[in-house]
Design an enzyme around this catalytic site. Structure first.
Site, PDB file in Angstrom:
ATOM      1  N   ARG A  23       0.910  -1.277   0.085  1.00 57.08           N
ATOM      2  CA  ARG A  23      -0.076  -0.070  -0.031  1.00 57.08           C
ATOM      3  C   ARG A  23       0.967   1.320  -0.057  1.00 57.08           C
ATOM      4  NH1 ARG A  23      -5.529  -0.371   1.706  1.00 57.08           N
ATOM      5  NH2 ARG A  23      -6.464  -2.525   0.910  1.00 57.08           N
ATOM      6  N   ARG A  27      -3.226   6.890   0.894  1.00 54.28           N
ATOM      7  CA  ARG A  27      -3.799   7.932   1.627  1.00 54.28           C
ATOM      8  C   ARG A  27      -2.929   8.581   2.624  1.00 54.28           C
ATOM      9  NH1 ARG A  27      -9.233   4.843   3.306  1.00 54.28           N
ATOM     10  NH2 ARG A  27      -7.281   3.318   3.299  1.00 54.28           N
ATOM     11  N   ARG A  36      -6.547  12.042  -5.621  1.00 56.36           N
ATOM     12  CA  ARG A  36      -7.853  11.279  -5.035  1.00 56.36           C
ATOM     13  C   ARG A  36      -8.956  12.357  -4.782  1.00 56.36           C
ATOM     14  NH1 ARG A  36     -11.562   9.479  -3.506  1.00 56.36           N
ATOM     15  NH2 ARG A  36     -11.752   7.844  -1.907  1.00 56.36           N
ATOM     16  N   ASP A  72      -6.875  -2.489  -7.430  1.00 58.79           N
ATOM     17  CA  ASP A  72      -7.394  -3.123  -6.004  1.00 58.79           C
ATOM     18  C   ASP A  72      -7.915  -4.779  -6.702  1.00 58.79           C
ATOM     19  OD1 ASP A  72      -8.411  -2.091  -3.330  1.00 58.79           O
ATOM     20  OD2 ASP A  72      -9.689  -3.922  -4.025  1.00 58.79           O
ATOM     21  N   TYR A 149     -14.859 -11.650  -0.074  1.00 56.76           N
ATOM     22  CA  TYR A 149     -15.580 -10.413  -0.399  1.00 56.76           C
ATOM     23  C   TYR A 149     -16.931 -10.959  -1.219  1.00 56.76           C
ATOM     24  CZ  TYR A 149     -11.683  -7.746   1.657  1.00 56.76           C
ATOM     25  OH  TYR A 149     -10.799  -7.217   2.244  1.00 56.76           O
TER      26      TYR A 149
HETATM   27  O1  CP3 Z   1      -0.173  -1.526  -2.386  1.00 58.58           O
HETATM   28  C1  CP3 Z   1      -0.312  -0.672  -3.395  1.00 58.58           C
HETATM   29  O2  CP3 Z   1       0.318   0.569  -3.288  1.00 58.58           O
HETATM   30  C2  CP3 Z   1      -0.952  -0.956  -4.604  1.00 58.58           C
HETATM   31  C3  CP3 Z   1      -2.372  -0.539  -4.662  1.00 58.58           C
HETATM   32  C4  CP3 Z   1      -3.583  -1.412  -3.561  1.00 58.58           C
HETATM   33  C5  CP3 Z   1      -4.770  -1.100  -3.226  1.00 58.58           C
HETATM   34  N1  CP3 Z   1      -5.261  -2.266  -2.539  1.00 58.58           N
HETATM   35  C6  CP3 Z   1      -5.049   0.390  -3.240  1.00 58.58           C
HETATM   36  C7  CP3 Z   1      -6.237   0.835  -2.448  1.00 58.58           C
HETATM   37  C8  CP3 Z   1      -3.349  -2.958  -3.388  1.00 58.58           C
HETATM   38  C9  CP3 Z   1      -2.226  -3.997  -3.640  1.00 58.58           C
HETATM   39  C10 CP3 Z   1      -4.589  -3.395  -2.715  1.00 58.58           C
HETATM   40  C11 CP3 Z   1      -4.835  -4.642  -2.231  1.00 58.58           C
HETATM   41  C12 CP3 Z   1      -5.964  -4.830  -1.388  1.00 58.58           C
HETATM   42  N2  CP3 Z   1      -7.229  -4.261  -1.824  1.00 58.58           N
HETATM   43  C13 CP3 Z   1      -6.235  -5.824  -0.293  1.00 58.58           C
HETATM   44  C14 CP3 Z   1      -5.031  -6.829  -0.123  1.00 58.58           C
HETATM   45  C15 CP3 Z   1      -3.885  -6.287   0.643  1.00 58.58           C
HETATM   46  C16 CP3 Z   1      -4.356  -5.793   1.980  1.00 58.58           C
HETATM   47  O3  CP3 Z   1      -4.058  -4.588   2.306  1.00 58.58           O
HETATM   48  O4  CP3 Z   1      -4.711  -6.682   2.683  1.00 58.58           O
HETATM   49  C17 CP3 Z   1      -7.555  -5.719  -0.081  1.00 58.58           C
HETATM   50  C18 CP3 Z   1      -8.233  -6.758   1.059  1.00 58.58           C
HETATM   51  C19 CP3 Z   1      -8.125  -4.973  -0.784  1.00 58.58           C
HETATM   52  C20 CP3 Z   1      -9.510  -4.656  -0.607  1.00 58.58           C
HETATM   53  C21 CP3 Z   1      -9.901  -3.227  -0.219  1.00 58.58           C
HETATM   54  N3  CP3 Z   1      -9.372  -1.903  -0.952  1.00 58.58           N
HETATM   55  C22 CP3 Z   1     -10.383  -2.835   1.008  1.00 58.58           C
HETATM   56  C23 CP3 Z   1     -10.873  -3.577   2.157  1.00 58.58           C
HETATM   57  C24 CP3 Z   1     -10.408  -1.210   0.866  1.00 58.58           C
HETATM   58  C25 CP3 Z   1     -11.238  -0.219   1.908  1.00 58.58           C
HETATM   59  C26 CP3 Z   1     -10.382   0.060   3.138  1.00 58.58           C
HETATM   60  C27 CP3 Z   1      -9.404   0.864   2.882  1.00 58.58           C
HETATM   61  O5  CP3 Z   1      -8.101   0.556   3.113  1.00 58.58           O
HETATM   62  O6  CP3 Z   1      -9.593   1.986   2.596  1.00 58.58           O
HETATM   63  C28 CP3 Z   1      -9.817  -0.900  -0.445  1.00 58.58           C
HETATM   64  C29 CP3 Z   1      -9.497   0.567  -0.966  1.00 58.58           C
HETATM   65  C30 CP3 Z   1      -8.067   0.813  -1.250  1.00 58.58           C
HETATM   66  N4  CP3 Z   1      -7.333   0.051  -2.174  1.00 58.58           N
HETATM   67  C31 CP3 Z   1      -7.628   2.211  -1.076  1.00 58.58           C
HETATM   68  C32 CP3 Z   1      -6.304   2.078  -1.666  1.00 58.58           C
HETATM   69  C33 CP3 Z   1      -5.223   3.151  -1.728  1.00 58.58           C
HETATM   70  C34 CP3 Z   1      -8.111   3.221  -0.331  1.00 58.58           C
HETATM   71  C35 CP3 Z   1      -9.175   4.093  -1.248  1.00 58.58           C
HETATM   72  C36 CP3 Z   1      -9.212   5.569  -1.110  1.00 58.58           C
HETATM   73  O7  CP3 Z   1      -8.407   6.168  -1.444  1.00 58.58           O
HETATM   74  O8  CP3 Z   1     -10.104   6.208  -0.483  1.00 58.58           O
END
Ligand code: CP3
Length: 350
Positions: A23, A27, A36, A72, A149
């Site tokens: 990640r 944010r 964003r 994602d 999910y």
């Molecule tokens: O790693 C990186 O920088 C690449 C981008 C990336 C995102 N999500 C961006 C994201 C990657 C590799 C993921 C993987 C992901 N997404 C996982 C597996 C890894 C982990 O962290 O466990 C999972 C379970 C998700 C599902 C997901 N995406 C959830 C549950 C959420 C909401 C919770 C949260 O953290 O906001 C997201 C949203 C998400 N994915 C954001 C980002 C940058 C936040 C969105 C925003 O900008 O509001």
């Protein structure tokens, strides 16, 4: 190119320990917030120019040794036919949840260049824009984590519906997992063809299982994906792309995980890295494993932990420094920048 990350994945000697951060685009970075602020999250994922821009931000700001595609793990879920929305507070919502035979039958195994073309366009654009500065990691959710999910319809605390399906309707679960597995195979192949130089499979929720259930209901499908990708790269004469398998709550599952076939094993922070290396056996390549919240420590304390992890990693064939899970939004960016500098300085062999 700075190919230290790829060398470490292959277990070759490197001049320093490479680092990237799960990640790393997100944010906690004001630069990400700026982009964003203009578009919602899904639009950001689906606009290659913007997705490429936020992918490159941490390369410039943190000086990490690899880029990870901005996307994602739920993108393929939408492509399979579910309705997907991201809510600011509730997180991702998928409707209707997959709980019966007819809803599994309605799901498709999409052609990635058709339904997820924006992802491959982002990969192609990134390979140009990165100009070989660092390798590009593509990724997918692993089948089980993706399935949670789809079955829960969103984030879950105890995965009740998922485990109910597994224990009460194992055939239904199997048919869902077969479709997800086929989707992920096509999706990761498409990313590799578009230019991804490594693939990470995220099995964030794998730790909810007993070892035997993990083997049967999660790892079985991951092994199929890795085996198929390796066979395919071999027959297509594609230069082998390393595969990283990350499982959350790794500690109880290492004896299972070692059979995944992955080139690199992600380790979370709940276990000492040297113990994980011993239990994985076979001279493994490992990735990890600083507690993401250790980034709230003062810098001198972070440095002590970096030294500790680097010395524990010494017995591995290769080590890629990372957090044990994703960086959280409240993290001070300054400490993340400092972490990368520390890893590079303290591991330097020159
Ligand atoms: O790693 C990186 O920088 C690449 C981008 C990336 C995102 N999500 C961006 C994201 C990657 C590799 C993921 C993987 C992901 N997404 C996982 C597996 C890894 C982990 O962290 O466990 C999972 C379970 C998700 C599902 C997901 N995406 C959830 C549950 C959420 C909401 C919770 C949260 O953290 O906001 C997201 C949203 C998400 N994915 C954001 C980002 C940058 C936040 C969105 C925003 O900008 O509001």
């Amino acid at each position: 190119m700075n190919d230290t990350f790829l060398k470490a994945c292959r277990g070759e000697k490197t001049d320093f320990t490479p680092i990237w951060i799960m990640r790393q685009a997100g944010r906690y970075l004001p630069d990400y917030q700026k982009v964003r602020g203009k578009v919602d999250f899904l639009t950001l994922c689906k606009t290659p120019e913007l997705a490429a821009e936020v992918t490159i931000q941490p390369i410039d700001i943190l000086k990490v040794d690899a880029a990870i595609l901005f996307s994602d793990i739920l993108i393929p879920v939408e492509a399979m036919g579910m309705n997907l929305e991201f809510h600011e507070k509730r997180g991702p919502i998928m409707t209707p949840p997959i709980r019966d035979k007819s809803s599994v039958e309605k799901l498709s195994v999409p052609d990635p260049e058709d339904r997820m073309r924006f992802v491959m366009d982002t990969v192609r654009l990134l390979r140009k824009e990165l100009e070989g500065r660092v390798p590009l990691i593509g990724f997918s959710g692993a089948p089980f984590t993706t399935a949670t999910y789809m079955i829960e319809g969103g984030t879950s605390k105890n995965f009740l519906n998922t485990k109910k399906m597994i224990f009460q309707s194992p055939e239904l679960y199997g048919s869902l997992m077969n479709k997800i597995t086929a989707t992920i195979i096509e999706y990761t192949k498409a990313q590799i063809k578009a230019g991804a130089q490594a693939i990470q499979l995220f099995d964030t929720w794998g730790g909810i299982f007993s070892p035997a259930d993990f083997r049967e209901f999660a790892l079985f499908y991951v092994k199929q994906i890795i085996k198929e990708l390796k066979n395919w790269m071999n027959t297509e004469k594609i230069e082998p792309v390393p595969i990283i398998y990350f499982v959350g709550e790794t500690a109880g599952l290492l004896e299972e995980i070692k059979a995944s076939g992955a080139d690199v094993h992600g380790v979370d922070w709940r276990i000492n890295l040297d113990d994980a290396i011993t239990r994985l056996g076979n001279n493994p390549v490992v990735q990890g494993n600083l507690d993401p919240l250790a980034l709230f420590l003062p810098k001198n304390k972070i440095e002590e932990r970096v030294k500790d992890i680097l010395s524990r990693a010494a017995s591995a064939k290769g080590h890629i420094f990372n957090l044990g899970h994703g960086v959280v939004p409240e993290t001070p960016p300054d400490n993340v920048i400092a972490l990368v500098e520390m890893v590079h300085r303290l591991s330097s062999k020159k």
